[in-house]
Write a protein that holds these residues in place. Structure first.
Motif, PDB file in Angstrom:
ATOM      1  N   PRO A 220       0.826  -1.211   0.000  1.00 44.15           N
ATOM      2  CA  PRO A 220       0.000   0.000   0.000  1.00 44.15           C
ATOM      3  C   PRO A 220       0.860   1.260   0.000  1.00 44.15           C
ATOM      4  CG  PRO A 220      -0.024  -1.044   2.157  1.00 44.15           C
ATOM      5  CD  PRO A 220       0.640  -2.011   1.220  1.00 44.15           C
ATOM      6  N   GLU A 221       0.249   2.371  -0.432  1.00 43.77           N
ATOM      7  CA  GLU A 221       0.945   3.644  -0.517  1.00 43.77           C
ATOM      8  C   GLU A 221       0.958   4.323   0.851  1.00 43.77           C
ATOM      9  OE1 GLU A 221      -1.171   5.419  -3.887  1.00 43.77           O
ATOM     10  OE2 GLU A 221       0.706   5.119  -4.956  1.00 43.77           O
ATOM     11  N   PRO A 222       1.589   5.520   0.942  1.00 40.24           N
ATOM     12  CA  PRO A 222       1.669   6.214   2.235  1.00 40.24           C
ATOM     13  C   PRO A 222       0.305   6.387   2.892  1.00 40.24           C
ATOM     14  CG  PRO A 222       3.066   7.293   0.620  1.00 40.24           C
ATOM     15  CD  PRO A 222       2.302   6.233  -0.124  1.00 40.24           C
ATOM     16  N   ALA A 223       0.318   6.392   4.203  1.00 42.47           N
ATOM     17  CA  ALA A 223      -0.927   6.459   4.963  1.00 42.47           C
ATOM     18  C   ALA A 223      -1.581   7.823   4.804  1.00 42.47           C
ATOM     19  CB  ALA A 223      -0.643   6.205   6.436  1.00 42.47           C
ATOM     20  N   GLN A 227      -4.137   8.220   9.532  1.00 43.72           N
ATOM     21  CA  GLN A 227      -3.365   7.071   9.988  1.00 43.72           C
ATOM     22  C   GLN A 227      -1.903   7.414  10.287  1.00 43.72           C
ATOM     23  OE1 GLN A 227      -3.858   3.891   7.146  1.00 43.72           O
ATOM     24  NE2 GLN A 227      -6.068   4.124   7.066  1.00 43.72           N
ATOM     25  N   LEU A 228      -1.575   8.700  10.352  1.00 44.55           N
ATOM     26  CA  LEU A 228      -0.209   9.086  10.675  1.00 44.55           C
ATOM     27  C   LEU A 228       0.120   8.717  12.116  1.00 44.55           C
ATOM     28  CD1 LEU A 228       0.191  12.608   9.026  1.00 44.55           C
ATOM     29  CD2 LEU A 228       1.266  10.478   8.308  1.00 44.55           C
ATOM     30  N   SER A 229       1.402   8.505  12.354  1.00 45.46           N
ATOM     31  CA  SER A 229       1.850   8.199  13.714  1.00 45.46           C
ATOM     32  C   SER A 229       1.742   9.444  14.593  1.00 45.46           C
ATOM     33  CB  SER A 229       3.302   7.722  13.674  1.00 45.46           C
ATOM     34  OG  SER A 229       4.153   8.781  13.260  1.00 45.46           O
ATOM     35  N   ASP A 230       1.953   9.266  15.876  1.00 48.98           N
ATOM     36  CA  ASP A 230       1.871  10.394  16.807  1.00 48.98           C
ATOM     37  C   ASP A 230       2.996  11.399  16.598  1.00 48.98           C
ATOM     38  OD1 ASP A 230      -0.371   9.289  17.949  1.00 48.98           O
ATOM     39  OD2 ASP A 230       0.745   8.252  19.534  1.00 48.98           O
ATOM     40  N   ILE A 235       7.804  15.646   6.142  1.00 51.73           N
ATOM     41  CA  ILE A 235       7.563  15.023   4.833  1.00 51.73           C
ATOM     42  C   ILE A 235       6.367  14.083   4.898  1.00 51.73           C
ATOM     43  CG2 ILE A 235       8.490  13.283   3.254  1.00 51.73           C
ATOM     44  CD1 ILE A 235       9.510  16.019   2.595  1.00 51.73           C
ATOM     45  N   GLU A 236       6.183  13.402   6.013  1.00 51.21           N
ATOM     46  CA  GLU A 236       5.014  12.531   6.153  1.00 51.21           C
ATOM     47  C   GLU A 236       3.720  13.342   6.196  1.00 51.21           C
ATOM     48  OE1 GLU A 236       7.003   8.724   8.538  1.00 51.21           O
ATOM     49  OE2 GLU A 236       6.155  10.410   9.657  1.00 51.21           O
ATOM     50  N   VAL A 237       3.766  14.508   6.808  1.00 52.07           N
ATOM     51  CA  VAL A 237       2.599  15.400   6.803  1.00 52.07           C
ATOM     52  C   VAL A 237       2.280  15.812   5.370  1.00 52.07           C
ATOM     53  CG1 VAL A 237       1.745  17.670   7.523  1.00 52.07           C
ATOM     54  CG2 VAL A 237       2.997  16.241   9.146  1.00 52.07           C
ATOM     55  N   LEU A 238       3.291  16.185   4.626  1.00 55.02           N
ATOM     56  CA  LEU A 238       3.086  16.542   3.219  1.00 55.02           C
ATOM     57  C   LEU A 238       2.569  15.348   2.435  1.00 55.02           C
ATOM     58  CD1 LEU A 238       3.383  18.271   0.668  1.00 55.02           C
ATOM     59  CD2 LEU A 238       5.805  17.577   0.591  1.00 55.02           C
ATOM     60  N   ALA A 432      -2.226  25.709   3.503  1.00 52.23           N
ATOM     61  CA  ALA A 432      -1.068  25.364   4.331  1.00 52.23           C
ATOM     62  C   ALA A 432      -1.515  25.051   5.758  1.00 52.23           C
ATOM     63  CB  ALA A 432      -0.064  26.512   4.327  1.00 52.23           C
ATOM     64  N   ALA A 433      -2.432  25.880   6.268  1.00 52.07           N
ATOM     65  CA  ALA A 433      -2.948  25.635   7.616  1.00 52.07           C
ATOM     66  C   ALA A 433      -3.685  24.304   7.684  1.00 52.07           C
ATOM     67  CB  ALA A 433      -3.866  26.784   8.029  1.00 52.07           C
ATOM     68  N   GLU A 434      -4.452  23.991   6.655  1.00 48.46           N
ATOM     69  CA  GLU A 434      -5.191  22.721   6.641  1.00 48.46           C
ATOM     70  C   GLU A 434      -4.243  21.525   6.620  1.00 48.46           C
ATOM     71  OE1 GLU A 434      -9.298  24.223   4.422  1.00 48.46           O
ATOM     72  OE2 GLU A 434      -7.758  23.162   3.281  1.00 48.46           O
ATOM     73  N   SER A 435      -3.120  21.668   5.954  1.00 53.18           N
ATOM     74  CA  SER A 435      -2.163  20.552   5.932  1.00 53.18           C
ATOM     75  C   SER A 435      -1.599  20.280   7.319  1.00 53.18           C
ATOM     76  CB  SER A 435      -1.021  20.846   4.947  1.00 53.18           C
ATOM     77  OG  SER A 435      -0.090  21.781   5.493  1.00 53.18           O
ATOM     78  N   ALA A 436      -1.641  21.289   8.178  1.00 52.91           N
ATOM     79  CA  ALA A 436      -1.073  21.149   9.522  1.00 52.91           C
ATOM     80  C   ALA A 436      -2.102  20.731  10.563  1.00 52.91           C
ATOM     81  CB  ALA A 436      -0.422  22.466   9.936  1.00 52.91           C
ATOM     82  N   ILE A 437      -3.334  20.512  10.162  1.00 54.28           N
ATOM     83  CA  ILE A 437      -4.375  20.135  11.123  1.00 54.28           C
ATOM     84  C   ILE A 437      -4.031  18.827  11.829  1.00 54.28           C
ATOM     85  CG2 ILE A 437      -6.779  19.327  11.280  1.00 54.28           C
ATOM     86  CD1 ILE A 437      -7.521  21.502   9.288  1.00 54.28           C
ATOM     87  N   VAL A 438      -3.321  17.926  11.129  1.00 50.73           N
ATOM     88  CA  VAL A 438      -2.944  16.652  11.757  1.00 50.73           C
ATOM     89  C   VAL A 438      -1.993  16.872  12.928  1.00 50.73           C
ATOM     90  CG1 VAL A 438      -3.296  15.313   9.663  1.00 50.73           C
ATOM     91  CG2 VAL A 438      -1.058  16.323  10.089  1.00 50.73           C
ATOM     92  N   LEU A 439      -1.316  18.018  12.959  1.00 44.27           N
ATOM     93  CA  LEU A 439      -0.375  18.312  14.037  1.00 44.27           C
ATOM     94  C   LEU A 439      -1.028  19.095  15.174  1.00 44.27           C
ATOM     95  CD1 LEU A 439       2.676  19.411  11.864  1.00 44.27           C
ATOM     96  CD2 LEU A 439       2.242  17.158  12.849  1.00 44.27           C
TER      97      LEU A 439
END
Length: 524
Positions: A220-223, A227-230, A235-238, A432-439
Motif C-alpha cells: 500500500p501507498e503512504p498512509a 493514519q499518521l503516527s503520533d 515530509i510525512e505530513v506533506l 497550508a494551515a489545513e495541511s497542519a491540522i494533523v499536528l
C-alpha cells in the motif's frame, strides 16, 4: 464528451467469508429479518479480469472483469468499496470492441471505453491485459422476509483461479458471500453470527481477484492523514496531504469527462491544493523537485478554468436577473446571457476533456505518483514536523505583503488586481494551515477557517470584477445590435455595490485573521 446511457449502475453491498470445503452451509430460515431461505440455483461463472501490467486498478481497489454465465453476464467495473458497499458499473458482453483501447494479444475483446472513462485517472494511456481467470461454481439461495420480499442472497462459491501475472500456480478455495437485495444492513448483521458459528471467518481479501493475485500486488501507498503516527515527520505530513488530494483528483476525473460542472470545480480545487502544498513545502522538496510538477498542475488548473468560471458567472448573473422586478429587465437579456456564457461554458468543457485525454495529463499523474513514492527517500525526509509551522508562517508573511500592497494601490484597477493577488495568497495560507491540522487540530483548524473567510470575501470581490467586465461587453454587444442595454447597466451597478460590500467583509475577516491568538502556534 460524456458516456452513453447503456451502462447500468448498481450499489453492491456484500460481505465475504472464507470457509473450508467440508463445512455445511447453514440454513438461515428464522434468522432475524429472514423468514425463509430459498432453494439453490446453480451457476457456472467464467470471468477474465483485466488490469495494467503493474496492476494499477487492483492497487486502487478497482476490479474490471468480463464474466460469462449467470444472470449478470457482462462487463463489470467495481469501484473502490466504502465499508460493505461499492458501486458497480455494468455493460453487456457485446460492449467490448475489437481493436479498441486496451485490446488484448489473445484476440479477446477490449474493455469498453465507457467503463474505462470511470477509471481513466488510474489506467491513463496504459494498455489493459488479462491478469487472472476465475471459474466459479455458485449455488445461490434467496433470502426472503415474511412478506416474500428478497432481502438478500447467500452464495456458496467454489472458486478455481489462475493468475496470469508471474508464475503462480492455480488456486482453489471455497467462500460464502452474502449480498443485499431489498434488505438493509441489519440483514448482514443478523446473518453473520450464524455463518461464523458454522465455521466461516471474514475473508482476508476484499475480492476474489485480490486473493488470486496474491503477492503480485505491490504494498500500500503512504498512509492518509488519519493514519499518521503520533510523531510524524514534516515530509510525512506533506505525503498525507498529497495522497488525500491526489485521490480527489482521481475521483472527479470521470465527472469532468461526462461534462458535469461540479466535478470541474472539485478537480480544479484538488489541483490547486496540490500545487499550493508543493509551494508551501518547497523548502523541504527543493525547486528541482517541486517546480516542474507545480507548473503542470498550473496547466491543469487553467485547462479547467474556462468551464468553471463561465458556469459560476452564468449562475450568478441569471440569479440576479430573476430577482429583478420584471419591468427592469428590458430586452432579451437572459437569452443573450445564455447564448454567450453557455457557448463559453461548453467550449471550456471541451477544453477540459481534451486536456484530460492528453498524454501531458497522464504524465502529470505519473509524476505525482513518482513524487509520493519518492518522498521517504528525499534528503529532508527526516525533518521533524516542528518545521511545519515555519513553512506555514512563510505563507502568512506573503499574504500580509499582498494585503499591504492593496492598501497602497493608486487607483481602483490597481486595487482590484492587488486584492486578487491577496486572494490567491489567502488561499495558499488556508491550504497550508489545513495541511497542519494533523499536528495541531484545534489551532490549525481555527486559523484555516479564519483564512477561508478572508479568501471568500476576496473571492466575492473578484467575482464582481469578472462580472462587471462581462456585463460591459454584453451591454456593448446589445447596443450595437439595436437592443436596449439598460438592464446590463443596472446589473453593473449592482455588481459594484457587491464589490463594495465584499471589501467591507474582507476588512472584518482580515482583522479577525490578524489577531495574534489565531496564529499563536505559528510562533512557538
Amino acid at each position: 464528451m460524456g458516456s452513453s446511457t447503456s451502462a447500468e449502475v448498481a450499489a453492491e453491498v456484500e460481505r465475504k467469508y472464507a470457509v473450508d470445503a467440508a463445512t455445511v452451509l447453514p440454513t438461515l430460515s428464522g434468522v432475524d429479518g429472514v423468514a425463509r431461505m430459498g432453494q439453490p440455483r446453480e451457476h457456472h461463472l467464467d470471468a477474465v479480469y483485466y488490469d495494467t501490467a503493474s496492476l494499477d486498478l487492483t492497487r486502487h481497489h478497482v476490479t474490471l472483469r468480463r464474466r460469462s454465465g449467470g444472470p449478470d453476464a457482462g462487463w463489470h467495473l467495481k469501484l473502490p468499496p466504502v465499508a460493505d458497499a461499492r458501486t458497480e458499473v455494468r455493460l453487456p458482453l457485446d460492449a467490448g470492441s475489437e481493436g479498441g483501447h486496451g485490446d488484448t494479444d489473445d484476440g479477446a475483446d477490449a474493455p469498453p471505453a465507457e467503463l474505462l472513462d470511470h477509471v481513466r485517472a488510474v489506467v491513463r494511456d496504459r494498455p489493459l491485459v488479462p491478469v487472472a481467470v476465475l471459474r466459479t461454481r455458485r449455488r445461490e439461495h434467496d433470502l426472503l422476509d415474511a412478506s416474500g420480499t428478497t432481502v438478500g442472497h447467500l452464495c456458496d462459491d467454489e472458486v478455481e483461479a489462475q493468475s496470469l501475472v508471474g508464475a503462480q500456480e492455480a488456486q482453489r478455495w471455497r467462500e460464502w458471500e452474502v449480498e443485499l437485495d431489498e434488505g438493509d444492513q441489519r440483514v448482514l448483521e443478523s446473518v453473520e453470527p450464524h455463518l461464523i458459528a458454522t465455521g466461516a471467518t471474514p475473508a482476508a481479501h476484499a475480492s476474489k481477484l485480490r486473493r488470486a493475485l496474491g503477492d503480485s500486488v505491490s504494498p500500500p501507498e503512504p498512509a492518509p492523514a488519519s493514519q499518521l503516527s503520533d510523531r510524524p515527520t514534516a515530509i510525512e505530513v506533506l505525503g498525507a496531504y498529497l495522497v488525500e488530494h491526489r485521490a480527489a483528483l482521481h475521483q472527479h476525473d470521470a465527472g469532468v469527462r461526462q461534462g458535469d460542472s461540479e466535478p470541474v470545480h472539485r478537480m480544479r480545487v484538488a489541483a490547486r491544493r496540490l500545487r499550493s502544498a508543493l509551494t508551501t513545502y518547497r523548502p523541504l522538496l527543493g525547486r528541482q523537485v517541486a517546480d516542474p510538477l507545480r507548473e503542470e498542475l498550473r496547466w491543469l488548473g487553467l485547462a479547467l478554468s474556462d468551464a468553471r468560471d463561465a458556469h459560476v458567472l452564468r449562475r450568478r448573473l441569471t440569479a440576479v436577473i430573476h430577482a429583478e422586478p420584471p419591468e427592469l429587465v428590458v430586452g432579451p437579456v437572459v437569452a443573450r446571457l445564455e447564448k454567450e456564457l453557455g457557448a463559453v461554458q461548453q467550449h471550456g468543457l471541451g477544453t477540459a476533456v481534451a486536456a484530460l485525454e492528453s498524454a501531458r495529463y497522464f504524465r502529470l499523474l505519473d509524476a505525482l505518483d513518482d513524487l509520493v513514492a519518492a518522498l521517504p527517500e528525499l534528503p529532508q525526509a527526516s525533518a521533524p514536523a516542528s518545521e511545519v509551522p515555519a513553512l506555514v508562517r512563510r505563507d502568512w508573511k506573503r499574504l500580509g505583503r499582498e494585503v499591504a500592497a492593496a492598501g497602497r494601490a493608486a487607483d481602483a484597477d490597481s486595487r482590484d488586481r492587488a486584492l486578487h493577488e491577496a486572494r490567491k495568497k489567502a488561499k495558499r495560507f488556508r491550504y497550508a494551515a489545513e495541511s497542519a491540522i494533523v499536528l495541531r487540530p484545534k489551532q490549525a483548524t481555527r486559523m484555516a477557517k479564519a483564512a477561508e473567510a478572508v479568501q471568500e470575501a476576496l473571492g466575492d470581490h473578484q467575482d464582481t470584477v469578472v462580472a462587471r467586465a462581462r456585463l460591459r461587453s454584453l451591454a456593448m454587444t446589445a447596443h450595437l445590435s439595436g437592443e436596449n442595454a439598460f438592464t446590463f447597466g443596472r446589473l453593473h451597478a449592482l455588481e459594484q455595490w457587491r464589490a463594495d460590500r465584499a471589501e467591507a467583509d474582507f476588512d472584518v475577516a482580515w482583522r479577525r485573521l490578524s489577531r495574534r491568538r489565531v496564529r499563536r502556534w505559528l510562533t512557538r
